[in-house]
Scaffold this motif. Sequence first.
Motif, PDB file in Angstrom:
ATOM      1  N   LEU A  82       5.266   8.563 -15.078  1.00 41.13           N
ATOM      2  CA  LEU A  82       4.211   9.018 -14.078  1.00 41.13           C
ATOM      3  C   LEU A  82       4.799   8.507 -12.638  1.00 41.13           C
ATOM      4  O   LEU A  82       4.758   9.135 -11.504  1.00 41.13           O
ATOM      5  N   ALA A  83       4.956   7.212 -12.583  1.00 40.65           N
ATOM      6  CA  ALA A  83       5.321   6.614 -11.231  1.00 40.65           C
ATOM      7  C   ALA A  83       6.874   7.091 -10.801  1.00 40.65           C
ATOM      8  O   ALA A  83       7.056   7.060  -9.682  1.00 40.65           O
ATOM      9  N   ILE A  84       7.751   7.284 -11.864  1.00 43.14           N
ATOM     10  CA  ILE A  84       9.081   7.635 -11.445  1.00 43.14           C
ATOM     11  C   ILE A  84       8.956   9.131 -11.033  1.00 43.14           C
ATOM     12  O   ILE A  84       9.609   9.588  -9.851  1.00 43.14           O
ATOM     13  N   ALA A  85       7.881   9.893 -11.430  1.00 41.56           N
ATOM     14  CA  ALA A  85       7.823  11.194 -10.942  1.00 41.56           C
ATOM     15  C   ALA A  85       7.070  11.303  -9.604  1.00 41.56           C
ATOM     16  O   ALA A  85       7.507  12.151  -8.645  1.00 41.56           O
ATOM     17  N   ALA A  86       6.232  10.465  -9.613  1.00 39.72           N
ATOM     18  CA  ALA A  86       5.595  10.331  -8.001  1.00 39.72           C
ATOM     19  C   ALA A  86       6.491   9.848  -7.142  1.00 39.72           C
ATOM     20  O   ALA A  86       6.425  10.294  -5.955  1.00 39.72           O
ATOM     21  N   HIS A  87       7.359   9.132  -7.372  1.00 32.22           N
ATOM     22  CA  HIS A  87       8.377   8.508  -6.419  1.00 32.22           C
ATOM     23  C   HIS A  87       9.505   9.754  -6.191  1.00 32.22           C
ATOM     24  O   HIS A  87       9.795  10.053  -5.181  1.00 32.22           O
ATOM     25  N   SER A  88       9.891  10.355  -7.397  1.00 28.20           N
ATOM     26  CA  SER A  88      10.752  11.646  -7.022  1.00 28.20           C
ATOM     27  C   SER A  88      10.546  12.750  -6.308  1.00 28.20           C
ATOM     28  O   SER A  88      11.086  13.379  -5.611  1.00 28.20           O
ATOM     29  N   TYR A  89       8.884  13.079  -6.455  1.00 31.67           N
ATOM     30  CA  TYR A  89       8.462  14.078  -5.873  1.00 31.67           C
ATOM     31  C   TYR A  89       7.423  14.096  -4.679  1.00 31.67           C
ATOM     32  O   TYR A  89       6.902  14.539  -3.846  1.00 31.67           O
ATOM     33  N   GLY A  90       7.799  12.596  -4.133  1.00 26.63           N
ATOM     34  CA  GLY A  90       7.078  12.196  -2.825  1.00 26.63           C
ATOM     35  C   GLY A  90       5.794  12.234  -2.841  1.00 26.63           C
ATOM     36  O   GLY A  90       4.967  12.579  -1.844  1.00 26.63           O
ATOM     37  N   PHE A  91       4.907  11.818  -3.794  1.00 26.99           N
ATOM     38  CA  PHE A  91       3.547  11.792  -4.030  1.00 26.99           C
ATOM     39  C   PHE A  91       3.402  10.433  -2.937  1.00 26.99           C
ATOM     40  O   PHE A  91       3.936   9.660  -2.309  1.00 26.99           O
ATOM     41  N   GLY A  92       1.811  10.303  -2.922  1.00 28.28           N
ATOM     42  CA  GLY A  92       1.601   9.108  -1.727  1.00 28.28           C
ATOM     43  C   GLY A  92       1.931   7.941  -2.305  1.00 28.28           C
ATOM     44  O   GLY A  92       1.933   7.565  -3.478  1.00 28.28           O
ATOM     45  N   ARG A  93       2.493   7.215  -1.432  1.00 30.65           N
ATOM     46  CA  ARG A  93       3.074   5.625  -2.022  1.00 30.65           C
ATOM     47  C   ARG A  93       2.289   4.735  -2.483  1.00 30.65           C
ATOM     48  O   ARG A  93       2.596   3.973  -3.548  1.00 30.65           O
ATOM     49  N   PRO A  94       1.087   4.760  -2.074  1.00 27.61           N
ATOM     50  CA  PRO A  94      -0.033   3.937  -2.714  1.00 27.61           C
ATOM     51  C   PRO A  94      -0.375   4.467  -4.303  1.00 27.61           C
ATOM     52  O   PRO A  94      -0.321   3.313  -5.203  1.00 27.61           O
ATOM     53  N   TRP A  95      -0.148   5.535  -4.695  1.00 29.34           N
ATOM     54  CA  TRP A  95      -0.200   6.166  -6.072  1.00 29.34           C
ATOM     55  C   TRP A  95       0.969   5.482  -6.609  1.00 29.34           C
ATOM     56  O   TRP A  95       0.995   4.923  -8.016  1.00 29.34           O
ATOM     57  N   ILE A  96       2.447   5.514  -6.056  1.00 28.21           N
ATOM     58  CA  ILE A  96       3.517   4.932  -6.692  1.00 28.21           C
ATOM     59  C   ILE A  96       3.298   3.627  -6.915  1.00 28.21           C
ATOM     60  O   ILE A  96       3.741   2.984  -8.007  1.00 28.21           O
ATOM     61  N   PHE A  97       2.765   2.950  -5.994  1.00 29.68           N
ATOM     62  CA  PHE A  97       2.295   1.250  -6.178  1.00 29.68           C
ATOM     63  C   PHE A  97       1.388   0.973  -7.353  1.00 29.68           C
ATOM     64  O   PHE A  97       1.813   0.262  -8.200  1.00 29.68           O
ATOM     65  N   GLY A  98       0.504   1.851  -7.426  1.00 26.38           N
ATOM     66  CA  GLY A  98      -0.354   1.585  -8.543  1.00 26.38           C
ATOM     67  C   GLY A  98       0.011   1.761  -9.777  1.00 26.38           C
ATOM     68  O   GLY A  98      -0.310   1.193 -10.742  1.00 26.38           O
TER      69      GLY A  98
END
Length: 447
Positions: A82-98
């Motif tokens: 989920l973190a890799i997908a969030a980073h790849s698809y440009g999700f909110g950076r706080p979500w990537i952090f969490g």
Amino acid sequence: MASIREPWLLENGTLKSLTKETRHGHGRSRTAHNMSSSSLRKKSDIALVSKVPCHFLRIFLANLQEVILGTKLSILFPAIPLAIAAHSYGFGRPWIFGLSLLGLMPLAERVSFLTEQIAFYTGPTVGGLLNATCGNATELIIAILALCGNKIDVVKYSLLGSILSNLLLVLGTSLFCGGIYNLHKEQKFDRKQADVNSLLLLLGLLCHTLPLLFRLAGQPNADTFAATLQLSRASSIIMLIVYIGYLVFQLWTHRQLFEAQEEEDAQDDSISDDETPVIGFGSGFAWLLGMTLVIALLSEYVVGTIEDASETWGISVSFISIILLPIVGNAAEHAGAIIFAFKNKLDISLGVALGSATQISLFVVPMCVIVAWIIGIDMDLDFNLLETGSLALSILITAFTLQDGTSHYMKGLVLLLCYLVIGACFFVSQTPLGVESSNGGGGVMRL
């Protein structure tokens, strides 16, 4: 079940049993960190896997079941993709952090498991060195990546937070919970190991304090950063030499000081059940390498998004680095220490808390200074007055708490309250990012 599962889990597909002497030798290579993490592991039922006809597929599925599903924290593994997908698809950076923080929790526990598995094949000495090196791999990787991004503040705060969380939060919770659960029993522990770690922590504190005092004692408006930096690098070399001496002391000359609890635990099923390897040497090394790469990837996400998470959540970078990062990064190890405190086995709990704090203070911190020196970044041991003062008081309070070799819940409560006060201090510290505090006129530490 053990006689069924072992043939499928070893590389050559044949059963490898350990003699009593071999078990005893390998058992001695286990550190308190391994023993605490083992409390979070669960047995895998490989009855279905054993029916797979293909030999290599059977080995792979068995290893996959042991490594991925063999921990009670396996529920957190989905956070990694989920973190890799969030980073790849440009999700909110706080979500990537969490999500990255959540993904690091099971990975840190699995690294401890894999180093222990490899230690079965390398012997107690090499296994002990491997455990000592990988014991705080997550903190070291985050620190090095932050250094490469020139985020010296994140490095200093995260390492300081790791020491504080081990001394106050982990040890305090262990003593408090163990004291409440064993309210009518006298809890005792071996003072020898605690005295050694306290002495080493005080030495590390001296090396942290001298650069600060050198800067404060300098002439007004004088540029003392260059001299402070040289002093820090010299102190870091000395700290690494001391840490090597500590490894010799722990693994060779005075190994018995760190084995007292293990002999007593030989009859404990939760420990004796883990005295045979469940994966082969090649598989263990490959999994260890792969998980280290994943930890590096998630750590890169954490370092790159920490400032965005701080701005979105309204929490200072100092609080996130000192409080959140250490708690999440070592959650599995910390939980294991608390579980052993419930079982009235404080030597293991102390070995986890004090051993990890000593390793960070005398190995990870000076190693970061040396690495920064190599890559051309000026990082010193001056952690500023508030941070160094918090570290000094924490070490002194912990040393006084452990001086009589006995424990009760009140000691744990005091340590926990000290951690809460320090946490509150950095929570209300809302110094905006980019504001520079004078560091002798030359060095800057961004808060």
